[in-house]
Design a protein around this motif. Structure first.
Motif, mmCIF file in Angstrom:
data_model
loop_
_atom_site.group_PDB
_atom_site.id
_atom_site.type_symbol
_atom_site.label_atom_id
_atom_site.label_comp_id
_atom_site.label_asym_id
_atom_site.label_seq_id
_atom_site.Cartn_x
_atom_site.Cartn_y
_atom_site.Cartn_z
ATOM 1 N N GLY A 63 -2.058 28.892 6.211
ATOM 2 C CA GLY A 63 -0.645 29.126 6.484
ATOM 3 C C GLY A 63 0.143 27.894 6.861
ATOM 4 N N ILE A 64 -0.540 26.730 6.854
ATOM 5 C CA ILE A 64 0.080 25.476 7.277
ATOM 6 C C ILE A 64 0.200 24.536 6.088
ATOM 7 N N ASP A 65 1.335 23.856 5.967
ATOM 8 C CA ASP A 65 1.458 22.718 5.067
ATOM 9 C C ASP A 65 1.364 21.456 5.902
ATOM 10 N N ARG A 66 0.917 20.368 5.272
ATOM 11 C CA ARG A 66 0.740 19.140 6.035
ATOM 12 C C ARG A 66 1.030 17.923 5.176
ATOM 13 N N GLU A 67 1.373 16.826 5.837
ATOM 14 C CA GLU A 67 1.565 15.547 5.154
ATOM 15 C C GLU A 67 0.861 14.479 5.972
ATOM 16 N N LEU A 68 0.069 13.668 5.280
ATOM 17 C CA LEU A 68 -0.733 12.633 5.911
ATOM 18 C C LEU A 68 -0.209 11.280 5.460
ATOM 19 N N VAL A 69 -0.028 10.348 6.420
ATOM 20 C CA VAL A 69 0.478 9.009 6.127
ATOM 21 C C VAL A 69 -0.489 7.979 6.710
ATOM 22 N N LEU A 70 -0.955 7.046 5.891
ATOM 23 C CA LEU A 70 -1.822 5.980 6.385
ATOM 24 C C LEU A 70 -0.994 5.044 7.276
ATOM 25 N N LEU A 71 -1.412 4.899 8.527
ATOM 26 C CA LEU A 71 -0.733 3.993 9.459
ATOM 27 C C LEU A 71 -1.448 2.659 9.575
ATOM 28 N N ALA A 72 -2.776 2.687 9.660
ATOM 29 C CA ALA A 72 -3.552 1.467 9.860
ATOM 30 C C ALA A 72 -4.916 1.636 9.212
ATOM 31 N N GLY A 73 -5.467 0.522 8.732
ATOM 32 C CA GLY A 73 -6.767 0.549 8.078
ATOM 33 C C GLY A 73 -6.659 0.202 6.611
ATOM 34 N N ASN A 74 -7.815 0.126 5.965
ATOM 35 C CA ASN A 74 -7.873 -0.328 4.577
ATOM 36 C C ASN A 74 -7.835 0.789 3.551
ATOM 37 N N GLY A 75 -7.679 2.023 4.017
ATOM 38 C CA GLY A 75 -7.493 3.106 3.059
ATOM 39 C C GLY A 75 -8.373 4.310 3.336
ATOM 40 N N LEU A 76 -7.885 5.455 2.875
ATOM 41 C CA LEU A 76 -8.579 6.726 3.041
ATOM 42 C C LEU A 76 -8.556 7.471 1.714
ATOM 43 N N ARG A 77 -9.718 7.953 1.297
ATOM 44 C CA ARG A 77 -9.812 8.739 0.071
ATOM 45 C C ARG A 77 -9.891 10.222 0.443
ATOM 46 N N LEU A 78 -8.998 11.022 -0.112
ATOM 47 C CA LEU A 78 -9.014 12.461 0.094
ATOM 48 C C LEU A 78 -9.677 13.107 -1.116
ATOM 49 N N ARG A 79 -10.837 13.721 -0.886
ATOM 50 C CA ARG A 79 -11.581 14.341 -1.974
ATOM 51 C C ARG A 79 -11.525 15.865 -1.786
ATOM 52 N N PHE A 80 -10.798 16.540 -2.667
ATOM 53 C CA PHE A 80 -10.597 17.985 -2.564
ATOM 54 C C PHE A 80 -11.694 18.723 -3.331
ATOM 55 N N ARG A 81 -12.046 19.894 -2.843
ATOM 56 C CA ARG A 81 -13.085 20.693 -3.494
ATOM 57 C C ARG A 81 -12.679 21.083 -4.906
ATOM 58 N N ASP A 82 -11.368 21.223 -5.168
ATOM 59 C CA ASP A 82 -10.923 21.619 -6.508
ATOM 60 C C ASP A 82 -10.981 20.473 -7.514
ATOM 61 N N GLY A 83 -11.446 19.292 -7.077
ATOM 62 C CA GLY A 83 -11.629 18.179 -8.000
ATOM 63 C C GLY A 83 -10.601 17.070 -7.879
ATOM 64 N N GLU A 84 -9.474 17.313 -7.229
ATOM 65 C CA GLU A 84 -8.466 16.265 -7.078
ATOM 66 C C GLU A 84 -8.959 15.213 -6.092
ATOM 67 N N VAL A 85 -8.683 13.948 -6.403
ATOM 68 C CA VAL A 85 -8.999 12.837 -5.514
ATOM 69 C C VAL A 85 -7.744 11.985 -5.376
ATOM 70 N N LYS A 86 -7.379 11.679 -4.134
ATOM 71 C CA LYS A 86 -6.186 10.871 -3.870
ATOM 72 C C LYS A 86 -6.547 9.791 -2.868
ATOM 73 N N GLU A 87 -6.210 8.540 -3.199
ATOM 74 C CA GLU A 87 -6.456 7.445 -2.274
ATOM 75 C C GLU A 87 -5.158 7.065 -1.569
ATOM 76 N N LEU A 88 -5.205 7.023 -0.248
ATOM 77 C CA LEU A 88 -4.092 6.538 0.560
ATOM 78 C C LEU A 88 -4.376 5.073 0.886
ATOM 79 N N LEU A 89 -3.596 4.178 0.305
ATOM 80 C CA LEU A 89 -3.840 2.751 0.411
ATOM 81 C C LEU A 89 -2.763 2.071 1.249
ATOM 82 N N PRO A 90 -3.084 0.898 1.819
ATOM 83 C CA PRO A 90 -2.077 0.161 2.584
ATOM 84 C C PRO A 90 -0.912 -0.225 1.687
ATOM 85 N N PRO A 91 0.316 -0.348 2.248
ATOM 86 C CA PRO A 91 0.510 -0.221 3.687
ATOM 87 C C PRO A 91 0.622 1.215 4.201
ATOM 88 N N HIS A 92 1.326 2.097 3.484
ATOM 89 C CA HIS A 92 1.590 3.409 4.076
ATOM 90 C C HIS A 92 1.661 4.520 3.033
#
Length: 203
Positions: A63-92
């Motif tokens: 029931g919740i929607d969300r938005e994630l923003v990279l603030l610090a670090g070298n990056g985060l990969r979001l790997r979804f069970r449905d097969g989508e992959v999204k990389e959050l890279l610097p800067p933001h």
């Protein structure tokens, strides 16, 4: 006659954020604010900063929607069970997704800090922007809406008669309008996340 609703604006210093475990106990977050329309009820929107130190599944939020923003670090990969992959890279880099989706966060190169906006989709709608802050910026909050300013870097002050304290890096300002429109002038230099939150219109 409808009751007049008062407006309120305040600043939350970064050292007052509350550190707590994720819902699934797989990580830590610093909660900035969880806004509930009535005390004791579930929140309708929430601001936090996730501290991701290892690869881990995210908590589910039906029931919740969300938005994630990279603030610090070298990056985060979001790997979804449905097969989508999204990389959050610097800067933001950022991504918006439904809280029901099953996703694992994978660190690309070391730990990250990630701004996390969540809102209950049947109650409110939210928009987020990443903006440079160069000189004065005027913020108008329409009746019953809320603006959030999270200062990523730099410093700023409210150049108006609000009496609000200045913002340092990582502080957050909340501008919540009641029955009347609210105007603030933010002046400074740096980078900020701006968020507008409004109630879902009644059918």
């Amino acid at each position: 006659m409808a009751r007049e609703r008062s407006s309120r604006s305040w600043v939350i210093p970064a050292n007052e954020y509350r550190r707590e475990r994720w819902r699934n106990q797989m990580g830590w977050t610093r909660e900035i604010l969880a806004h509930a329309p009535v005390a004791g009820e579930p929140w309708d929107w929430r601001l936090s900063i996730a501290e991701i130190e290892r690869d881990a599944p995210f908590s589910a939020f039906p029931g919740i929607d969300r938005e994630l923003v990279l603030l610090a670090g070298n990056g985060l990969r979001l790997r979804f069970r449905d097969g989508e992959v999204k990389e959050l890279l610097p800067p933001h880099d950022r991504m918006r997704f439904a809280g029901e989706r099953v996703v694992t966060g994978e660190l690309i190169d070391g730990l990250t800090h990630d701004f996390n906006l969540m809102w209950r989709r049947d109650r409110v709608r939210a928009e987020l922007w990443h903006r440079p802050l160069v000189g004065p910026m005027v913020l108008f909050a329409d009746p019953d809406s809320t603006w959030v300013v999270h200062l990523i870097a730099g410093q700023a002050r409210f150049a108006d008669d609000s009496g609000l304290p200045p913002l340092a890096a990582q502080d957050t300002a909340i501008i919540a309008a009641g029955s009347q429109r609210v105007r603030h002038v933010l002046d400074g230099g740096g980078e900020a996340l701006l968020i507008r939150i409004e109630p879902v219109p009644e059918a």
